[in-house]
Motif scaffolding. Sequence first.
Motif: not given
Length: 531
Positions: A71, A30, A100
Amino acid sequence: MTQRPLGAQISHMLKARGVDTIFGIPGVHNVEMYRGIEEAGITHVLARHEQGAGFMADGYARATGKPGVAYVITGPGLCNTMTPLGQAYSDSVPVLAISSCLDETSAKRGQLHQMLDQEAAAATVCEWSYEARSPSATYQLIDRAFTEFTTARPRPKHIQVPIALAGAMADGAPPALPKPAKPQVSHTQLYDAVAMILKAAKPIFVFGGGAAAGADVVADLLRMTGAASITTYAGRGIVPPETPLYFGSTLARSDSADVFAQADLVIVIGSELSEVDLWRDTLGQDCPMIRVDLDPSVLAQGRAEDLLLHGDAEAFMRAMAIAIPARIDDRDPCWDAAYVAQYRARWRAETDAERPGIVPICDALKAMLPSDALIYSDMTQFAYVAKEVWDMDAPSLWHHPYGFGTLGYALPAAIGGKIGATDQPVVAIAGDYGFQYTLQELGVAVELNLSLPIILWDNGKLKEIEDSMVRSQIAPNAVVARNPDFCKLAEAYGAASSRPHSLDALAQDMKKALAHQGPTLIHLTPDILAD
């Protein structure tokens, strides 16, 4: 429109939608999402574990009312965040996890962080989980999440972005669209509800966490209707503590069913009346119910004689506060205040008897803490007692992992809450066992120099589980673990610590901790009442 890698465009879009803080951990999968964070002007908080990042996002959302954003990387990063996402789902907290994902999983096996179905795994703990396969889909999903956070029951969402797509050049996100309003109860339904309430001889209100935004009109509503009231744990502070006909946050007391059996109308606002609200199958009423909720699935639990209203609880409460004075002056109380006080006193005594020695400490802490302090608690006996005997002066001040009931919540959630609340006092309350699930997040609190008292209730065991085993006639097993020296452990991270041996010493230590620039671990044991 400036082109950037999509990962950077996502950060810019989030900034444009009001996001100022992201919690997470970067990884090789990511890394593109980190390209635009600083350029967009967003603060990133580096957690020590993805579970901590998720709980921080949850705590931030509860403190600010804004979505918390995390995230995380493909596979284990997302899996580690699923426990906080499950907690956010059960407690209606707006958390957006952006991860991701691998570009190809059907024809290629054995890749780093590969899962059989990452999107489906996250869907088990989120309201929805989708893979964005183009920039436009990414932007639409983000806007969908933010729209639903503000117009429907807020629950976590997960968006995964393929690694190659995150690094590919993309145009920026479109401007934000105006947010639609929350669904509103119709005027006809409002007046039907008012008529039912004024006709009732013994109405009682049940306020859940969904009613918090309308708390400022509750005292007037109760005075004008003469109704009694009771709250869920999440609804504490909605009813002013001094209200004469307030039964407290005692909905889970088994014989509160006897109270509801005497009512001729129950008005439930902003609560799904879940198992963890009641700890029994039914509320106990034998009368009609008015139910107001944003979630249509909650209303599906109604009966034929009920008035089921799909709409925003705050708007409904404010509309009632206007409609009722136009029809009636202040109404005489419909319940006996002495009767209510008797129940409250008995329930308080029962709570103290069930888990001895905690009520006096709760009383002492409440007296010494600022009335606007935000409190984040863990699954610990101290919190179980406090939820029933510690009246809050305002709503949305005490945050607890009510539904999912995960250990390790308090510390990282309090960190997120303190980041969001800035100058407002924030306190964490954890048990000795649950604290060790996420104690590494002390490093974040030290790193950010957060003024954060951490009350560690140490009874040297999993006492709640031990008590459960004894009640079940099971010899206590696997309920005692060797604890570290918690004060030395906190100091090793760079935090301050104290071990008060009296309530007076606790008051002094708490005063210092609230003023200290950095976290302070306050180690409490049941021996504090021995002196």
